[in-house]
Design an enzyme around this catalytic site. Structure first.
Site, PDB file in Angstrom:
ATOM      1  N   SER A  43       0.877  -1.177   0.000  1.00 14.56           N
ATOM      2  CA  SER A  43       0.000   0.000   0.000  1.00 14.56           C
ATOM      3  C   SER A  43       0.910   1.222   0.000  1.00 14.56           C
ATOM      4  O   SER A  43       1.246   1.788   1.023  1.00 14.56           O
ATOM      5  CB  SER A  43      -0.960  -0.024   1.196  1.00 14.56           C
ATOM      6  OG  SER A  43      -0.322   0.290   2.386  1.00 14.56           O
ATOM      7  N   HIS A 155      -3.534  -5.645   3.051  1.00 16.60           N
ATOM      8  CA  HIS A 155      -2.625  -6.686   3.551  1.00 16.60           C
ATOM      9  C   HIS A 155      -3.354  -7.984   3.868  1.00 16.60           C
ATOM     10  O   HIS A 155      -2.745  -8.927   4.365  1.00 16.60           O
ATOM     11  CB  HIS A 155      -1.886  -6.197   4.802  1.00 16.60           C
ATOM     12  CG  HIS A 155      -0.893  -5.118   4.510  1.00 16.60           C
ATOM     13  ND1 HIS A 155      -0.209  -4.442   5.487  1.00 16.60           N
ATOM     14  CD2 HIS A 155      -0.467  -4.598   3.330  1.00 16.60           C
ATOM     15  CE1 HIS A 155       0.583  -3.546   4.920  1.00 16.60           C
ATOM     16  NE2 HIS A 155       0.442  -3.621   3.613  1.00 16.60           N
ATOM     17  N   GLN A 163      -6.018  -1.039   7.798  1.00 20.08           N
ATOM     18  CA  GLN A 163      -4.943  -1.974   7.457  1.00 20.08           C
ATOM     19  C   GLN A 163      -4.253  -2.633   8.656  1.00 20.08           C
ATOM     20  O   GLN A 163      -3.922  -3.805   8.620  1.00 20.08           O
ATOM     21  CB  GLN A 163      -3.917  -1.215   6.619  1.00 20.08           C
ATOM     22  CG  GLN A 163      -2.731  -2.007   6.150  1.00 20.08           C
ATOM     23  CD  GLN A 163      -1.829  -1.160   5.271  1.00 20.08           C
ATOM     24  OE1 GLN A 163      -2.122  -0.939   4.101  1.00 20.08           O
ATOM     25  NE2 GLN A 163      -0.738  -0.673   5.827  1.00 20.08           N
ATOM     26  N   GLU A 164      -4.018  -1.852   9.716  1.00 22.41           N
ATOM     27  CA  GLU A 164      -3.224  -2.407  10.821  1.00 22.41           C
ATOM     28  C   GLU A 164      -3.776  -2.019  12.179  1.00 22.41           C
ATOM     29  O   GLU A 164      -4.050  -0.844  12.424  1.00 22.41           O
ATOM     30  CB  GLU A 164      -1.775  -1.895  10.736  1.00 22.41           C
ATOM     31  CG  GLU A 164      -1.073  -2.328   9.474  1.00 22.41           C
ATOM     32  CD  GLU A 164       0.257  -1.616   9.258  1.00 22.41           C
ATOM     33  OE1 GLU A 164       0.861  -1.155  10.253  1.00 22.41           O
ATOM     34  OE2 GLU A 164       0.670  -1.498   8.092  1.00 22.41           O
ATOM     35  N   GLU A 205       1.792  -9.172   7.167  1.00 21.54           N
ATOM     36  CA  GLU A 205       2.720  -8.776   8.228  1.00 21.54           C
ATOM     37  C   GLU A 205       2.589  -9.681   9.447  1.00 21.54           C
ATOM     38  O   GLU A 205       3.090  -9.363  10.528  1.00 21.54           O
ATOM     39  CB  GLU A 205       2.497  -7.306   8.598  1.00 21.54           C
ATOM     40  CG  GLU A 205       2.805  -6.403   7.412  1.00 21.54           C
ATOM     41  CD  GLU A 205       2.711  -4.923   7.717  1.00 21.54           C
ATOM     42  OE1 GLU A 205       2.210  -4.559   8.810  1.00 21.54           O
ATOM     43  OE2 GLU A 205       3.135  -4.124   6.870  1.00 21.54           O
ATOM     44  N   ASP A 242      -3.221   1.899  11.930  1.00 20.26           N
ATOM     45  CA  ASP A 242      -2.867   2.476  10.624  1.00 20.26           C
ATOM     46  C   ASP A 242      -4.063   2.236   9.713  1.00 20.26           C
ATOM     47  O   ASP A 242      -4.286   1.107   9.264  1.00 20.26           O
ATOM     48  CB  ASP A 242      -1.607   1.808  10.057  1.00 20.26           C
ATOM     49  CG  ASP A 242      -1.236   2.376   8.686  1.00 20.26           C
ATOM     50  OD1 ASP A 242      -1.901   3.342   8.237  1.00 20.26           O
ATOM     51  OD2 ASP A 242      -0.291   1.846   8.060  1.00 20.26           O
ATOM     52  N   GLU A 288      -2.212   6.325  12.379  1.00 26.62           N
ATOM     53  CA  GLU A 288      -1.462   6.599  11.146  1.00 26.62           C
ATOM     54  C   GLU A 288      -2.410   6.663   9.951  1.00 26.62           C
ATOM     55  O   GLU A 288      -3.361   5.884   9.865  1.00 26.62           O
ATOM     56  CB  GLU A 288      -0.454   5.458  10.966  1.00 26.62           C
ATOM     57  CG  GLU A 288       0.441   5.553   9.752  1.00 26.62           C
ATOM     58  CD  GLU A 288       1.322   4.297   9.662  1.00 26.62           C
ATOM     59  OE1 GLU A 288       1.626   3.672  10.710  1.00 26.62           O
ATOM     60  OE2 GLU A 288       1.678   3.920   8.542  1.00 26.62           O
ATOM     61  N   ASP A 315       2.070   8.692   6.750  1.00 28.50           N
ATOM     62  CA  ASP A 315       2.905   7.716   6.029  1.00 28.50           C
ATOM     63  C   ASP A 315       2.851   8.032   4.534  1.00 28.50           C
ATOM     64  O   ASP A 315       3.743   8.691   4.000  1.00 28.50           O
ATOM     65  CB  ASP A 315       2.392   6.300   6.347  1.00 28.50           C
ATOM     66  CG  ASP A 315       3.055   5.219   5.525  1.00 28.50           C
ATOM     67  OD1 ASP A 315       4.053   5.508   4.847  1.00 28.50           O
ATOM     68  OD2 ASP A 315       2.573   4.061   5.531  1.00 28.50           O
ATOM     69  N   LYS A 340      10.318   5.134   6.475  1.00 30.03           N
ATOM     70  CA  LYS A 340      10.617   3.885   5.772  1.00 30.03           C
ATOM     71  C   LYS A 340      11.765   4.165   4.808  1.00 30.03           C
ATOM     72  O   LYS A 340      11.645   5.022   3.923  1.00 30.03           O
ATOM     73  CB  LYS A 340       9.411   3.448   4.950  1.00 30.03           C
ATOM     74  CG  LYS A 340       8.205   2.991   5.758  1.00 30.03           C
ATOM     75  CD  LYS A 340       6.994   2.915   4.846  1.00 30.03           C
ATOM     76  CE  LYS A 340       5.826   2.174   5.465  1.00 30.03           C
ATOM     77  NZ  LYS A 340       4.599   2.377   4.665  1.00 30.03           N
ATOM     78  N   HIS A 368       9.022  -1.149   9.032  1.00 31.53           N
ATOM     79  CA  HIS A 368       9.302  -2.154   7.989  1.00 31.53           C
ATOM     80  C   HIS A 368       8.347  -1.921   6.813  1.00 31.53           C
ATOM     81  O   HIS A 368       7.556  -0.981   6.827  1.00 31.53           O
ATOM     82  CB  HIS A 368       9.064  -3.553   8.570  1.00 31.53           C
ATOM     83  CG  HIS A 368       7.621  -3.786   8.931  1.00 31.53           C
ATOM     84  ND1 HIS A 368       7.020  -5.013   8.991  1.00 31.53           N
ATOM     85  CD2 HIS A 368       6.619  -2.896   9.225  1.00 31.53           C
ATOM     86  CE1 HIS A 368       5.748  -4.891   9.297  1.00 31.53           C
ATOM     87  NE2 HIS A 368       5.482  -3.635   9.458  1.00 31.53           N
ATOM     88  N   ARG A 369       8.379  -2.802   5.812  1.00 35.03           N
ATOM     89  CA  ARG A 369       7.378  -2.813   4.740  1.00 35.03           C
ATOM     90  C   ARG A 369       6.631  -4.146   4.790  1.00 35.03           C
ATOM     91  O   ARG A 369       7.100  -5.107   5.396  1.00 35.03           O
ATOM     92  CB  ARG A 369       8.030  -2.682   3.356  1.00 35.03           C
ATOM     93  CG  ARG A 369       8.782  -1.400   3.093  1.00 35.03           C
ATOM     94  CD  ARG A 369       8.019  -0.127   3.308  1.00 35.03           C
ATOM     95  NE  ARG A 369       6.787   0.070   2.608  1.00 35.03           N
ATOM     96  CZ  ARG A 369       6.535   1.034   1.716  1.00 35.03           C
ATOM     97  NH1 ARG A 369       7.491   1.877   1.392  1.00 35.03           N
ATOM     98  NH2 ARG A 369       5.338   1.191   1.179  1.00 35.03           N
ATOM     99  N   SER A 370       5.498  -4.194   4.097  1.00 33.58           N
ATOM    100  CA  SER A 370       4.749  -5.462   4.122  1.00 33.58           C
ATOM    101  C   SER A 370       5.500  -6.571   3.382  1.00 33.58           C
ATOM    102  O   SER A 370       5.348  -7.747   3.706  1.00 33.58           O
ATOM    103  CB  SER A 370       3.350  -5.258   3.557  1.00 33.58           C
ATOM    104  OG  SER A 370       3.420  -4.621   2.307  1.00 33.58           O
ATOM    105  N   LYS A 391       7.596  -0.252  14.132  1.00 28.85           N
ATOM    106  CA  LYS A 391       6.675  -1.341  13.816  1.00 28.85           C
ATOM    107  C   LYS A 391       7.371  -2.301  12.868  1.00 28.85           C
ATOM    108  O   LYS A 391       8.008  -1.885  11.897  1.00 28.85           O
ATOM    109  CB  LYS A 391       5.347  -0.829  13.263  1.00 28.85           C
ATOM    110  CG  LYS A 391       5.374  -0.032  11.977  1.00 28.85           C
ATOM    111  CD  LYS A 391       3.931   0.236  11.504  1.00 28.85           C
ATOM    112  CE  LYS A 391       3.882   0.868  10.135  1.00 28.85           C
ATOM    113  NZ  LYS A 391       2.514   1.035   9.611  1.00 28.85           N
TER     114      LYS A 391
HETATM  115  P1  PGA Z   1       3.198  -1.255   2.981  1.00 25.41           P
HETATM  116  O1  PGA Z   1       2.335  -0.979   4.280  1.00 25.41           O
HETATM  117  O2  PGA Z   1       4.539  -1.697   3.402  1.00 25.41           O
HETATM  118  O3  PGA Z   1       2.404  -2.302   2.252  1.00 25.41           O
HETATM  119  O4  PGA Z   1       3.232   0.043   2.212  1.00 25.41           O
HETATM  120  C1  PGA Z   1       2.866  -0.478   5.450  1.00 25.41           C
HETATM  121  C2  PGA Z   1       2.170   0.767   5.907  1.00 25.41           C
HETATM  122  O5  PGA Z   1       1.234   1.259   5.238  1.00 25.41           O
HETATM  123  O6  PGA Z   1       2.551   1.297   6.938  1.00 25.41           O
HETATM  124 ZN    ZN Z   2       1.019   3.070   6.801  1.00 27.43          ZN
END
Ligand code: PGA
Ligand code: ZN
Length: 423
Positions: A43, A155, A163-164, A205, A242, A288, A315, A340, A368-370, A391
């Site tokens: 994402s 994800h 998402q999170e 993740e 997030d 986030e 982000d 990131k 990190h990244r997904s 994270k």
């Molecule tokens: P991504 O997601 O690594 O798939 O971009 C992580 C985030 O949105 O924080």
């Molecule tokens: Zn994010």
């Protein structure tokens, strides 16, 4: 000690989703040889540095052979003979060689892989652990692990739009205990979901990805898990969200469609009101991307309403890029930036983004990244940046746990001198 670079090369490897990514190798005159592997997001923000992909039949167009070749030929030729300890010169030499705003010529994956491998080589050559080499002698703060235990959005193939959902063990006395709090709660959540007949399979993740009847039920399961694990919500453990709102804003603007949960269309104000209700009911400590990357006004409105109570993290809207972070600082868009490495594409520029946040009195949240690899660069980097939280996904999947295990190792190495606090 001689940190002169004698060779640079790269290899196409696989990330945790089974997609190709790049691993770079650096060799120094003193015999040091290191490697670093580049993560990859799903994402992503529109303005991220470009991941160079091959656009051919192999790997459905996701191969990174061009990026590998750029490392093997152009980057190696430009950097051989430079000193690995001159990180800034090395990174800016690659940036100049690329010559584009978004690293589309050489590929941000090519540049970042070499940049990280150079930092590792310089650390080894200086006989220092990476966190100490990058952070200096008073680098003692081990970050609070914000563990993503429930996945939705892009994800996971489930009915959760956000998402999170992360657990934040800010009440723990140290990292080791904090990690225990969140890992225990992760296992309790698994049992709760199983007892309800919900799926306990995991998303990208490592967080669970159940089909919840609503986004709100997801957070209620988490609060129940905190309590059943024997912890006090808001005291020992709080929640970080997030939303990754880009993924439910079709035009990346101020219009939202929460299709996965069936909650339907929402305006910016409705989404902010919903967040306000959740903030009254639940111990949420950080939020986030509550709005999409094009909704700068909505973001600022959200921050004005809730920014004195919680961390508001940008982000996709900032993409670890000083150009967007500085706009955010002047418009009071948020009070924290997600950081990131591969969004901007070099170690030096990432450090510069962190510095900008610090100078503005903002927080920054290492991430990190997904799509990840077993590389633990992020763990050392988070300690070096002294940001206080990171994270790195859930308590399962090797590529996630590798970073947490490296942080355990760092805390152990610091022999009681380590620091641990949310703020
Ligand atoms: P991504 O997601 O690594 O798939 O971009 C992580 C985030 O949105 O924080
Ligand atoms: Zn994010």
């Amino acid at each position: 000690m001689n940190s002169k670079i004698t060779s640079i090369s790269a290899l196409e490897i696989l990330d945790s989703r089974g997609n190709p990514t790049l691993r770079a190798y650096v060799t120094l005159k003193d015999g040091t040889k290191t490697s670093a592997s580049v993560p990859s997001g799903a994402s992503t923000g529109m303005n991220e540095a470009l991941e160079l992909r091959d656009d051919e039949k192999r790997y459905s167009g996701k191969g990174v052979q061009k990026a590998v070749e750029n490392v093997n030929k152009k980057i190696a030729a430009a950097l051989t003979g430079m000193h690995a300890v001159d990180q800034k010169d090395i990174d800016y030499t690659m940036i100049a060689l690329d010559g584009t705003e978004n690293k589309s010529q050489l590929g941000a994956n090519a540049i970042l892989g070499v940049s990280m491998a150079v930092a590792k080589a310089a650390a080894v050559s200086s006989n220092l652990p990476l966190y100490r080499y990058l952070g200096g002698s008073n680098t003692l703060r081990v970050p609070v692990p914000c563990m993503n235990i429930l996945n939705g959005g892009e994800h996971a193939d489930n009915s959760v739009d956000f998402q999170e959902f992360m657990l934040v063990p800010h009440g723990a006395p140290n990292f080791k205990e904090g990690l225990r709090y969140v890992a225990e709660t992760f296992h309790v959540l698994k049992k709760i979901l199983k007892d309800k007949g919900l799926a306990t399979s995991v998303g990208d993740e490592g967080g669970f990805a159940p089909n919840c009847a609503s986004n709100e039920i997801a957070i209620e399961f988490i609060i129940a898990a905190i309590e059943q694990a024997g912890y006090q919500p808001g005291i020992d453990l709080s929640v970080a969200i997030d939303s990754a709102a880009n993924s439910f804003s079709p035009n990346l603007d101020n219009k939202y469609e929460l299709t996965k949960s069936g909650a339907g269309k929402m305006t910016t104000d409705e989404l902010i009101d919903l967040s306000g209700e959740w903030l009254k009911k639940y111990p949420i400590i950080s939020w986030e991307d509550p709005l999409s990357e094009g909704d700068w006004d909505g973001f600022a409105k959200f921050t004005k309403k809730f920014g004195d109570k919680i961390e508001v993290v940008g982000d996709d809207i900032f993409v670890t890029n000083r150009k967007y972070i500085s706009r955010g600082i002047s418009e009071k868009t948020a009070n924290s930036a997600l950081i990131k490495l591969n969004q901007i594409g070099s170690v030096t520029e990432t450090i510069e983004a962190v510095r900008m946040c610090r100078e503005a009195g903002w927080r920054y949240f290492l991430s990190h990244r997904s799509g990840e690899t077993e590389d633990t660069f992020l763990a050392d980097f988070a300690v070096a940046m002294d940001g206080g939280h990171l994270k790195s996904g859930s308590a399962c999947r090797g590529e996630r746990v590798a970073k947490y295990n490296r942080l355990l190792e760092i805390e152990h190495e610091l022999k009681g001198r380590s620091e641990y606090r949310w703020k």
